[in-house]
Design a protein around this motif. Structure first.
Motif: not given
Length: 782
Positions: A758-781
């Motif tokens: 349902l989203t354009q792209r998603w992923g995860s990144r490591q941080m110093g104290g854990g992780k972050t999961i993210w997802a991007e979705q397009a905005l309506p014009e």
């Protein structure tokens, strides 16, 4: 000295009554010492008795210096009125030591050297046959004449007379060399001349003798060797085809030709593959020509223009046959070619009529014919001979190798440049974190294209990575290595590693590539590279960066002050085993970060600190735009002739305000999911993004639920409204999520799959104290 002019008169009593100048030269006695003395006093021993009665014979005379000389003497009686002898005239009919009268004279006359004898006042006494040939007149015409009266008033004649006078005045021999044309000779010759004083028996200087050796062959041999030696350093000083052709013409004019030209096949001037010589009329492009002196007509083919040479012309024959073609007036093909040229360019007819010889030599290297060099001699010079052909072929061969090297360099440079341009970002990807401008200037030096690169990589959370690097070396291998590193950085950036960790992984890659190259398993550029990797977050306005042996970036604050960022340089990539250190700095919105390669500031004989100070001044100078600031920096800081590639990347920072970012702390309780989801929906309504609510609600529910179920506190939700809507959920666990295929009867395992779809792209990144999961979705014009 003419010994036959030695004569004495003796009276009937044996007393000397007459004494000639020749006698003085022979014996050393002046007339005042000889006249009045008994003739017997001048003899070293009594003459044979038979000689007196025969009035001829050999006598041993004692010279004034005490030495003796044996002479053949002849006496002629002087009769008085009554017919009785009143005295005798004694002469020397022969020469001492000669068995055959005239043998020495014949040797003098028949010598291959030009020989002449002058008196002390530079008047001719004797000349041999070779000297007469050079002068073009018989001996009788020259004898007794003053030298300047027999020669034209030229620099050579004046120098010759000065040497004669010097010998006569100083009594010292003179040796000199000259290159001139004798009065009776059509061409100039090289002469090796020896002049020496001639003294009589008394030791007084009586005249000057000279011998001149025609050393033209040796002279031309030395000239050819000198030309070849000069060619080794004068031809091929640059890797430029046209410049190399100009250097060949400059070497040929004027010592070897009155006119010279170099014409090349068109493909040589490009980056195409070698082509065969056409079988029909050959079209060549004029790249260089020159004439020996002013007054020669303008060549009928202009520089840069093409001309078609018929098959019978000397250039076409040289190209087709692959050998030097020597031709000139009287050759039917040459005469035919000149008629055509006269019809095409009649203004040069008079010059063509003076041509004595034409030499066309193909430019061939490594089995490839690239063009032809044409050399022309006009009157009064001699036509080209066999030795000239050998020299011309050697010069053309050296020039051809240099032209081929330049062509190959141009081709490799074009290939490397095309490869590098294909790897460098053409249009930088859209992102909101920074405004960027960049410049890349490939090196024009003989070393070739380097391995400089830069990149702008969008990251999750509206962040952006700024990269600049430089691979050691030049040419295609370095460009290929640059491509590998550029791709590796993008791959590692996608994993969202911190700058120092990313450089550690990149260092491992370079070390591995170098190890493969040492084992000889594949061709690798001389490895070693520098890299600067920086990540800018527009939410926190923080720039985190690390360097692997790369120059520190400069930053210009909104108030116009510029400075270098304090940064641990770190070891270059490929050293291995040494840590990289990251540095972080907060930047106000509107700051300009300048990343560059060392080609901008480093050059031979240049002070780097001074160049960095110039960089800061140029960056802080007012500019209408970021692009204009790039141009100002290059114009002010870059060396006039940079020996290395120059890459410059300017990034003007932006910031995302609180009105575009919303965040919530989430308690680790499944019952909090609904409240968190509701808060997110209210924020979307406040932003006017109700159309995205369905997908966002599902994404928030799935990510928050997974964080509560599988993660560890603290848990935090953040929404970012930029060019897209970004949903981020952070937790204290370092375990990364992954997609899996759920079976038909599984109750879970489909959440991340739905998020990905349902989203354009998603992923995860490591941080110093854990992780972050993210997802991007397009905005309506809007």
């Amino acid at each position: 000295m003419e010994q036959a002019s030695a004569a004495a008169i003796i009276d009937a009593h044996g007393v000397v009554t007459g004494w000639s100048e020749g006698a003085r030269r022979l014996t050393g006695y002046p007339a005042e010492e000889a006249v009045g003395r008994a003739a017997r006093e001048l003899l070293a021993e009594d003459p044979p008795s038979g000689a007196v009665s025969r009035l001829s014979g050999t006598a041993v005379l004692r010279r004034r210096d005490g030495s003796t000389v044996s002479l053949a003497l002849a006496a002629c009686p002087v009769l008085g009125a009554d017919g009785t002898p009143g005295g005798y005239v004694i002469t020397v009919p022969g020469r001492p030591g000669e068995d055959e009268p005239g043998l020495v004279d014949q040797a003098f006359q028949q010598a291959s050297l030009s020989m002449s004898v002058f008196d002390a006042r530079q008047r001719y006494l004797r000349v041999n046959k070779r000297a007469c040939q050079v002068m073009g007149v018989p001996e009788e015409t020259l004898t007794g004449r003053y030298f300047p009266d027999t020669a034209d008033d030229s620099e050579y004649s004046r120098a010759f007379l000065d040497h004669l006078r010097r010998v006569a005045e100083t009594g010292e021999a003179v040796h000199f060399e000259t290159y001139t044309r004798g009065p009776a000779e059509a061409h100039e010759h090289a002469w090796n001349i020896e002049m020496w004083p001639v003294r009589d028996s008394s030791g007084e200087l009586a005249g000057t003798a000279l011998a001149a050796f025609d050393s033209s062959e040796q002279h031309w041999a030395r000239q050819r060797l000198a030309v070849l030696n000069e060619a080794a350093s004068a031809i091929g000083t640059t890797l430029d085809v046209v410049r190399t052709a100009e250097e060949l013409v400059g070497l040929l004019i004027p010592r070897f030709a009155d006119f010279a030209s170099v014409d090349l096949l068109d493909w040589v001037l490009g980056a195409d593959e070698p082509l065969a010589v056409p079988a029909e009329d050959i079209e060549l492009r004029r790249v260089a020509h020159g004439t020996a002196a002013e007054g020669y007509p303008t060549p009928s083919v202009h520089l840069g223009a093409s001309d078609v040479y018929p098959l019978y012309s000397a250039p076409a024959r040289a190209l087709r046959e692959g050998r030097a073609v020597l031709t000139g007036p009287g050759d039917p093909d040459f005469d035919r070619w000149m008629r055509v040229r006269n019809a095409q360019a009649p203004r040069n007819r008079r010059y063509r009529e003076s041509v004595r010889s034409t030499l066309a030599v193909p430019l061939r290297a490594r089995g490839t014919t690239m063009g032809v060099a044409v050399m022309v001699r006009a009157a009064p010079l001699d036509p080209y001979g066999p030795q000239d052909v050998v020299l011309a072929e050697e010069l053309a061969s050296r020039a051809a190798v240099c032209v081929d090297n330049a062509r190959r360099f141009a081709r490799e440079r074009s290939t490397a440049l095309a490869l590098q341009h294909s790897l460098l970002p053409r249009g930088l990807p859209g992102q909101a974190a920074v405004e960027v401008a960049h410049r890349y200037l490939p090196s024009g030096s003989a070393a070739g294209i380097g391995g400089d690169w830069f990149d702008v990589i969008p990251l999750s959370g509206c962040r952006v990575a700024l990269v600049v690097g430089d691979v050691v070396g030049h040419g295609i291998p370095s460009t290929a290595t640059m491509g590998r590193l550029c791709t590796a950085v993008r791959t590692l950036a996608d994993v969202d590693l911190p700058p120092d960790e990313l450089l550690t992984h990149l260092d491992d890659l370079v070390t591995h590539l170098a190890a493969v190259g040492e084992d000889g398993e594949e061709e690798v550029a001389e490895l070693g590279a520098t890299c600067l990797y920086a990540v800018y977050d527009p939410v926190s306005r923080r720039l985190d960066l690390a360097s692997a042996g790369h120059p520190a970036p400069a930053v210009v604050l909104p108030d116009g002050t510029a400075r270098l960022l304090p940064l641990a340089a770190g070891p270059p990539l490929g050293v291995g085993g040494l840590p990289f250190e990251a540095t972080g700095v907060e930047l106000p919105e509107g700051s300009i970060v300048a990343l560059y390669t060392d080609g901008l500031i480093d050059d031979r004989g240049r002070d780097v600190d001074h160049a960095l100070a110039e960089l800061c001044r140029a960056l802080s100078a007012p500019a209408a735009s970021l692009d204009a600031r790039c141009d100002t920096v290059l114009k002010t800081v870059m060396p006039e002739e940079p020996s290395d590639d120059v890459a410059l990347l300017l990034a003007c920072t932006r910031a995302l305000g609180d009105d575009r970012v919303a965040a919530w702390d989430v308690a680790p309780d499944a019952g909090q999911v609904a409240a968190t989801r509701q808060a997110a929906m209210e924020q979307l309504a406040a932003w006017g993004l109700e159309e995205t609510a369905f997908v966002t609600e599902l994404v928030v529910s799935e990510l928050v639920t997974n964080a509560i179920r599988y993660g560890e506190p603290p848990i935090r939700l953040r929404l970012i409204r930029d060019r897209s809507l970004i949903c981020e959920v952070s937790d204290g666990s370092s375990t990364s999520p992954h997609l899996r295929r759920a079976h038909a009867f599984d109750e879970g395992g489909r959440g991340l799959l739905l998020v990905a779809q349902l989203t354009q792209r998603w992923g995860s990144r490591q941080m110093g104290g854990g992780k972050t999961i993210w997802a991007e979705q397009a905005l309506p014009e809007s």
